[in-house]
Design an enzyme around this catalytic site. Structure first.
Site, PDB file in Angstrom:
ATOM      1  N   TYR A  42       5.204   5.074   9.722  1.00 23.01           N
ATOM      2  CA  TYR A  42       5.517   3.873   9.925  1.00 23.01           C
ATOM      3  C   TYR A  42       6.382   3.140   9.208  1.00 23.01           C
ATOM      4  CZ  TYR A  42       0.787   3.340   7.645  1.00 23.01           C
ATOM      5  OH  TYR A  42      -0.150   3.647   6.939  1.00 23.01           O
ATOM      6  N   HIS A  80      -3.651   4.425   5.150  1.00 22.93           N
ATOM      7  CA  HIS A  80      -4.650   3.388   5.119  1.00 22.93           C
ATOM      8  C   HIS A  80      -6.183   4.009   5.300  1.00 22.93           C
ATOM      9  CE1 HIS A  80      -7.051   0.033   6.802  1.00 22.93           C
ATOM     10  NE2 HIS A  80      -7.525   0.621   7.834  1.00 22.93           N
ATOM     11  N   ARG A  90       0.894  -1.172  -0.027  1.00 22.57           N
ATOM     12  CA  ARG A  90       0.084   0.108  -0.065  1.00 22.57           C
ATOM     13  C   ARG A  90       1.003   1.239   0.026  1.00 22.57           C
ATOM     14  NH1 ARG A  90      -1.470   2.179   4.602  1.00 22.57           N
ATOM     15  NH2 ARG A  90      -1.628   0.261   5.647  1.00 22.57           N
TER      16      ARG A  90
END
Lengths: 240, 80
Positions: A172, A163, A159
């Site tokens: 992250y 999100h 991805r």
């Protein structure tokens, strides 16, 4: 679909499903649920129904890697396995369970290994290689149709965006990692393959893009001009 | 496994492009402010540069889904 996003009467779910729960049963698309992994036992149930009625059908359930940690995954896949149901479970492994990287939620390095727990085939495929995915899909669906299901397919991908709406997707993982994966974009890759194999020309590719853009303009116009759902119908289609 | 013909590959490519462009257009429309979808507390976060509204992504999933769906040769199969 665009009308559904606009919450209009002409949307797939008459403007009530919104983007999270869109479904189109007439086209055999049972829809998404807002609960992670909950489509999996539903797929097993539909697969059981197909088998009990001797229907020549295959059920395909799509979910993310995070869903493989849910109880619904283990219950749904377990039941489908023990009853040999015609279900293809497709995990789109984008390597992050929301913001948690895979290494922090499982000791597995290949999520297809989860299939071993249920005695069913687990297949890993490069999820950014459209041709490889299509071939795995075709083979797996035919096996399910012949009574060799269920099967778990894991497409490894990444991805490159956040999100959700509040997640820039930068806290992250490194920027370099994201940029590296952007180079493996599956659409760019298939485009290159089409051109290299002389299966399409640049002009054909451009026309595909232009045709899609025109279609989207029409979809937005249709959505904008569609009527709002009627207030007196607000409590229709509610089952719980 | 027989190699896929050009028509099938172009069909797959077209569907992948449709999904990608739909997602991008949906995000554009979201940012304009779709009725019924934007509530004030989340509006500021929604418009943060570089963010993709998850709801648009959830709906149309990914090119991987497209390939899988196209590879199912019979319309009577169920997709969930």
């Amino acid at each position: 679909m665009m009308a559904e996003l606009f919450a209009k009467e002409t949307g797939y779910c008459r403007g009530k499903g919104g983007s999270m729960h869109i479904a189109d049963v007439e086209r055999n698309i049972l829809g998404a649920t807002g609960i992670v992994g909950d489509g999996i036992p539903i797929a097993a149930g539909v697969g059981l129904g197909c088998k009990m009625q001797n229907l020549d059908r295959v059920v395909v359930a799509f979910f993310g890697d995070g869903a493989t940690n849910s109880g619904a995954f283990h219950e749904g896949v377990g039941l489908a396995a023990i009853w040999s149901l015609p279900v293809l479970f497709v995990c789109q492994n984008n390597q992050f369970q929301q913001s948690t990287p895979m290494r922090d939620y499982t000791r597995l390095t290949d999520l297809a290994d989860r299939a071993k727990a249920y005695g069913i085939p687990g297949i890993t495929v490069d999820g950014n290689d459209a041709i490889a995915v299509a071939e795995v899909a075709r083979e797996s669906i035919e096996k399910c149709r012949k009574g060799e299901g269920p099967i778990l397919v894991v497409g490894n991908t990444y991805r490159t965006v956040g999100h959700h709406m509040g997640d820039p997707g930068t806290s992250y993982r490194s920027k370099e990692e994201v940029e590296e994966w952007k180079k493996r974009d599956p659409i760019d890759r298939l485009r290159r393959q089409l051109l290299e194999k002389k299966l399409a020309t640049e002009a054909e590719i451009e026309e595909i893009h232009n045709a899609v853009l025109r279609e989207l303009d029409e979809a937005v116009k249709f959505a904008q001009e569609s009527p709002e759902p009627k207030v007196e119908e607000a409590l229709e289609d509610i089952y719980a | 496994m027989p190699e896929m013909d050009a028509a099938k590959l172009k069909e797959i490519y077209t569907t992948m492009v449709r999904i990608r462009f739909f997602e991008e257009r949906a995000i554009t429309e979201y940012r304009k402010g779709l009725p019924g979808f934007i509530h004030p507390p989340s509006a500021r976060r929604l418009f943060r540069p570089g963010c993709v509204p998850s709801s648009a992504k959830m709906t149309i999933s990914s090119p991987l889904t497209a390939v899988m769906v196209i590879s199912s040769p019979r319309e009577r199969d169920w997709i969930g």
